[in-house]
Design a protein around this motif. Structure first.
Motif, PDB file in Angstrom:
ATOM      1  N   ALA A   1      -5.505   7.084   5.914  1.00 38.52           N
ATOM      2  CA  ALA A   1      -5.011   7.194   4.541  1.00 38.52           C
ATOM      3  C   ALA A   1      -6.128   6.687   3.635  1.00 38.52           C
ATOM      4  O   ALA A   1      -6.654   5.599   3.874  1.00 38.52           O
ATOM      5  CB  ALA A   1      -3.745   6.358   4.337  1.00 38.52           C
ATOM      6  N   PRO A   2      -6.546   7.464   2.624  1.00 38.54           N
ATOM      7  CA  PRO A   2      -7.631   7.023   1.747  1.00 38.54           C
ATOM      8  C   PRO A   2      -7.339   5.653   1.134  1.00 38.54           C
ATOM      9  O   PRO A   2      -6.220   5.364   0.732  1.00 38.54           O
ATOM     10  CB  PRO A   2      -7.686   8.111   0.672  1.00 38.54           C
TER      11      PRO A   2
ATOM     12  N   PHE B   1       0.845  -1.191   0.000  1.00 35.60           N
ATOM     13  CA  PHE B   1       0.000   0.000   0.000  1.00 35.60           C
ATOM     14  C   PHE B   1       0.885   1.248   0.000  1.00 35.60           C
ATOM     15  O   PHE B   1       1.843   1.351   0.774  1.00 35.60           O
ATOM     16  CB  PHE B   1      -0.913  -0.016   1.235  1.00 35.60           C
ATOM     17  N   LEU B   2       0.578   2.198  -0.886  1.00 31.60           N
ATOM     18  CA  LEU B   2       1.365   3.430  -1.062  1.00 31.60           C
ATOM     19  C   LEU B   2       2.835   3.131  -1.334  1.00 31.60           C
ATOM     20  O   LEU B   2       3.726   3.836  -0.865  1.00 31.60           O
ATOM     21  CB  LEU B   2       1.234   4.342   0.163  1.00 31.60           C
TER      22      LEU B   2
ATOM     23  N   ASP C   1     -18.875   2.364   4.457  1.00 37.08           N
ATOM     24  CA  ASP C   1     -19.405   3.724   4.292  1.00 37.08           C
ATOM     25  C   ASP C   1     -20.047   4.207   5.590  1.00 37.08           C
ATOM     26  O   ASP C   1     -19.892   5.372   5.977  1.00 37.08           O
ATOM     27  CB  ASP C   1     -20.435   3.780   3.158  1.00 37.08           C
ATOM     28  N   PHE C   2     -20.805   3.318   6.268  1.00 38.96           N
ATOM     29  CA  PHE C   2     -21.378   3.675   7.577  1.00 38.96           C
ATOM     30  C   PHE C   2     -20.269   4.098   8.528  1.00 38.96           C
ATOM     31  O   PHE C   2     -20.362   5.119   9.191  1.00 38.96           O
ATOM     32  CB  PHE C   2     -22.099   2.478   8.222  1.00 38.96           C
ATOM     33  N   ALA C   3     -19.243   3.255   8.611  1.00 38.61           N
ATOM     34  CA  ALA C   3     -18.141   3.518   9.544  1.00 38.61           C
ATOM     35  C   ALA C   3     -17.467   4.846   9.227  1.00 38.61           C
ATOM     36  O   ALA C   3     -17.188   5.645  10.119  1.00 38.61           O
ATOM     37  CB  ALA C   3     -17.137   2.373   9.500  1.00 38.61           C
ATOM     38  N   GLU C   4     -17.239   5.086   7.942  1.00 35.52           N
ATOM     39  CA  GLU C   4     -16.552   6.312   7.525  1.00 35.52           C
ATOM     40  C   GLU C   4     -17.393   7.559   7.796  1.00 35.52           C
ATOM     41  O   GLU C   4     -16.862   8.643   8.036  1.00 35.52           O
ATOM     42  CB  GLU C   4     -16.213   6.213   6.034  1.00 35.52           C
TER      43      GLU C   4
ATOM     44  N   GLY D   1     -14.067   3.472  -0.920  1.00 36.18           N
ATOM     45  CA  GLY D   1     -14.039   3.587   0.529  1.00 36.18           C
ATOM     46  C   GLY D   1     -12.691   3.316   1.160  1.00 36.18           C
ATOM     47  O   GLY D   1     -11.718   2.955   0.509  1.00 36.18           O
ATOM     48  N   THR D   2     -12.673   3.530   2.465  1.00 36.72           N
ATOM     49  CA  THR D   2     -11.517   3.251   3.303  1.00 36.72           C
ATOM     50  C   THR D   2     -12.001   2.310   4.382  1.00 36.72           C
ATOM     51  O   THR D   2     -13.000   2.585   5.043  1.00 36.72           O
ATOM     52  CB  THR D   2     -10.982   4.561   3.919  1.00 36.72           C
TER      53      THR D   2
END
Length: 197
Positions: free
Chosen positions: A151-152, A32-33, A139-142, A162-163
């Motif tokens: 970090a996105p 990641f990244l 999405d709920f959590a975010e 989402g993240t």
């Protein structure tokens, strides 16, 4: 009880892990990244994932969650693991032959955090459903006031949006708000399906 379960039928579903990190880390999440290290402050984190599997007779949720609570290279497991195994067997999420994995390899972004000895799973919310709810639940959590993006796209390597690994400001209010959103959403799904029938 640190494990909350919505539904009582399938052994597949979506889940949220609430994680306590007791020490500041600069952590690389695999590729990641490009492997860049991300600073993580001590505190609480929330991860959303799913384990659906294709065979209804299998136990994908239990196996995935027990895997999350295990560490690589013979390191001690998360303290919650033995309680999870008992819970899964007592609630028909697993059969008596459920065993922790041996030789765990790090694969998903979340593995890199959970493998660290300073991270502990402290609470789990499970949604037993064969539906693909992971992106909706993340999405709920975010959307919660209690969460923030580290970090996105972190933790969302196999989804399109989402993240899925978020920071948490207040774990008690976050868990409560998250479970209220899940309860409301599942009620809407139930009402919608009864209208269709």
């Amino acid at each position: 009880m640190p494990i909350t379960c919505f539904g009582d039928s399938p052994r597949q579903g979506t889940y949220a892990l609430f994680i306590l990190l007791s020490k500041k880390l600069n952590l690389s999440f695999g590729r990641f990244l490009g492997g860049r290290k991300i600073p993580l402050d001590p505190g609480f984190y929330l991860y959303v994932g799913s384990a659906l599997g294709n065979d209804p007779a299998s136990m994908p949720l239990a196996r995935r969650l027990v895997r999350h609570a295990s560490r690589s290279s013979g390191k001690p497991p998360h303290k919650i693991r033995s309680q999870m195994i008992r819970f899964f067997k007592n609630n028909n999420l697993a059969t008596s032959n459920l065993q922790p994995p041996t030789g765990k390899k790090l694969h998903w972004h979340i593995d890199y955090l959970l493998d660290n000895r300073y991270a502990q799973i402290i609470n789990i919310s499970i949604i037993r459903s064969p539906l693909r709810l992971e992106s909706t639940v993340s999405d709920f959590a975010e959307s919660l006031d209690e969460t923030f993006i580290i970090a996105p796209k972190l933790g969302a390597g196999d989804t399109t949006r989402g993240t899925h690994l978020l920071g948490v400001r207040n774990p008690e209010t976050c868990i409560c708000a998250f479970e209220q959103k899940v309860t409301s959403y599942l009620q809407e799904l139930k009402e919608h399906s009864s209208v269709i029938e």
